[in-house]
Design a protein around this motif. Structure first.
Motif, PDB file in Angstrom:
ATOM      1  N   CYS A  75      -7.617  -2.986 -11.746  1.00  0.00           N
ATOM      2  CA  CYS A  75      -7.854  -4.261 -12.421  1.00  0.00           C
ATOM      3  C   CYS A  75      -8.711  -4.041 -13.658  1.00  0.00           C
ATOM      4  CB  CYS A  75      -8.551  -5.249 -11.484  1.00  0.00           C
ATOM      5  SG  CYS A  75      -8.913  -6.852 -12.251  1.00  0.00           S
ATOM      6  N   GLU A 164       1.991  -3.662 -19.179  1.00  0.00           N
ATOM      7  CA  GLU A 164       2.208  -3.204 -17.803  1.00  0.00           C
ATOM      8  C   GLU A 164       1.143  -3.717 -16.845  1.00  0.00           C
ATOM      9  OE1 GLU A 164       2.744   1.019 -17.760  1.00  0.00           O
ATOM     10  OE2 GLU A 164       4.476   0.953 -19.088  1.00  0.00           O
ATOM     11  N   ARG A 165       0.528  -4.860 -17.184  1.00  0.00           N
ATOM     12  CA  ARG A 165      -0.442  -5.489 -16.284  1.00  0.00           C
ATOM     13  C   ARG A 165      -0.067  -6.961 -16.091  1.00  0.00           C
ATOM     14  NH1 ARG A 165      -4.070  -2.336 -19.556  1.00  0.00           N
ATOM     15  NH2 ARG A 165      -5.155  -0.736 -18.324  1.00  0.00           N
ATOM     16  N   THR A 166      -0.375  -7.474 -14.927  1.00  0.00           N
ATOM     17  CA  THR A 166      -0.218  -8.902 -14.655  1.00  0.00           C
ATOM     18  C   THR A 166      -1.460  -9.618 -15.145  1.00  0.00           C
ATOM     19  OG1 THR A 166       1.156  -8.492 -12.702  1.00  0.00           O
ATOM     20  CG2 THR A 166       0.089 -10.641 -12.862  1.00  0.00           C
ATOM     21  N   LEU A 182      -1.707  -8.044  -5.116  1.00  0.00           N
ATOM     22  CA  LEU A 182      -0.728  -7.735  -6.151  1.00  0.00           C
ATOM     23  C   LEU A 182      -0.195  -6.319  -5.990  1.00  0.00           C
ATOM     24  CD1 LEU A 182      -2.333  -9.173  -9.424  1.00  0.00           C
ATOM     25  CD2 LEU A 182      -0.429 -10.125  -8.104  1.00  0.00           C
ATOM     26  N   ALA A 183       1.075  -6.158  -6.320  1.00  0.00           N
ATOM     27  CA  ALA A 183       1.695  -4.830  -6.270  1.00  0.00           C
ATOM     28  C   ALA A 183       1.602  -4.112  -7.604  1.00  0.00           C
ATOM     29  CB  ALA A 183       3.158  -4.957  -5.848  1.00  0.00           C
ATOM     30  N   THR A 184       1.071  -4.796  -8.610  1.00  0.00           N
ATOM     31  CA  THR A 184       0.966  -4.230  -9.953  1.00  0.00           C
ATOM     32  C   THR A 184      -0.489  -4.263 -10.414  1.00  0.00           C
ATOM     33  OG1 THR A 184       1.374  -6.409 -10.932  1.00  0.00           O
ATOM     34  CG2 THR A 184       3.294  -4.971 -10.561  1.00  0.00           C
ATOM     35  N   PRO A 185      -0.858  -3.440 -11.390  1.00  0.00           N
ATOM     36  CA  PRO A 185      -2.189  -3.545 -11.983  1.00  0.00           C
ATOM     37  C   PRO A 185      -2.371  -4.913 -12.627  1.00  0.00           C
ATOM     38  CG  PRO A 185      -1.151  -1.462 -12.590  1.00  0.00           C
ATOM     39  CD  PRO A 185      -0.088  -2.298 -11.948  1.00  0.00           C
ATOM     40  N   SER A 186      -3.598  -5.367 -12.694  1.00  0.00           N
ATOM     41  CA  SER A 186      -3.866  -6.702 -13.218  1.00  0.00           C
ATOM     42  C   SER A 186      -4.873  -6.666 -14.348  1.00  0.00           C
ATOM     43  CB  SER A 186      -4.389  -7.606 -12.097  1.00  0.00           C
ATOM     44  OG  SER A 186      -5.663  -7.165 -11.655  1.00  0.00           O
ATOM     45  N   HIS A 233      -6.714  -7.350  -5.093  1.00  0.00           N
ATOM     46  CA  HIS A 233      -6.516  -5.937  -4.726  1.00  0.00           C
ATOM     47  C   HIS A 233      -7.345  -5.599  -3.474  1.00  0.00           C
ATOM     48  CE1 HIS A 233      -4.432  -5.367  -8.532  1.00  0.00           C
ATOM     49  NE2 HIS A 233      -5.441  -5.928  -9.141  1.00  0.00           N
TER      50      HIS A 233
END
Length: 236
Positions: A75, A164-166, A182-186, A233
């Motif tokens: 994050c 490439e981040r939410t 979340l499954a993605t970086p934020s 996370h």
């Protein structure tokens, strides 16, 4: 502190490091260690291991292979500059939770005088981050950036941070429930005590971020930060 965190400037030989006064006092008065006792140590931006305390020299000699620090929290945190008396606790907590990219920014509800506070001196900020690492048994120092002007940040810096981040904006009004795990970086933006104003919210949403809330209760920043991070996370 749960870790004696050593820097390269303290190294006196390949495996020996000189402790500073604060570390010596902690080892002797809090940990109650004697000469020859083993203590947990970490090397800044390296790993964690065990060392032997040498009381006469005020030093520690590392005697095993260094292990990796805890995993990084994926994050990037954008935080409206808190009040000076809250900044230390907030940075320590954020660092202890594993955030490695922190951006302190201006907001309309942030007093301009906050940017002149002595707590924003590089040495003070560094000490806050170090205390957070010591608490969490971590060694990886976060990158901390200061942005005293809001518009240049959202126009020039934010677009690259969102790649490439939410992107999520903590905002209690006209928002959706904060997602979990979340499954993605934020990239998480948290405002000041009075919240973001309409222009600031619009600037974030136009950049592609989504407003989220934690329910009907309005939380203080120092409470909202760890709650949001642990929700986005968990168990990392």
């Amino acid at each position: 502190m749960n870790l004696i965190l050593l820097s390269a400037t303290q190294q006196s030989s390949e495996t020996t490091y000189q402790l500073n006064d604060r570390q010596v006092q902690h080892v002797e008065n809090i940990l109650k260690k004697q000469d020859g006792d083993s203590i947990r140590v970490g090397i800044l931006n390296q790993g964690i291991g065990q060392g032997v305390y040498r009381r006469d020299a005020g030093s520690v000699t590392i005697h095993n292979e260094l292990l990796s620090p805890p995993p990084v929290l994926p994050c990037t945190l954008v935080l409206a500059l808190p009040r000076p008396n809250m900044l230390k606790r907030t940075l320590m907590n954020v660092t202890a939770m594993g955030v490695k990219e922190i951006h302190l920014i201006h907001s309309s509800k942030v007093e301009k005088s906050y940017w002149q506070s002595p707590v924003l001196q590089p040495q003070s900020l560094h000490e806050f981050l170090i205390e957070g690492l010591e608490q969490a048994k971590d060694t990886s120092l976060p990158n901390l950036h200061l942005h005293p002007r809001f518009r240049p940040f959202v126009e020039d810096t934010l677009p690259d941070l969102l790649l490439e981040r939410t992107g999520l904006v903590a905002h209690p009004y006209q928002a959706q429930a904060c997602p979990v795990a979340l499954a993605t970086p934020s990239l998480l933006a948290i405002g000041p005590e009075g919240g973001w104003n309409d222009f600031e919210v619009e600037s974030f949403t136009q950049a592609g971020m989504t407003c989220v809330h934690l329910g009907p209760r309005i939380l203080k920043v120092e409470t909202a930060v760890p709650v949001l991070l642990s929700r986005l996370h968990p168990a990392l």
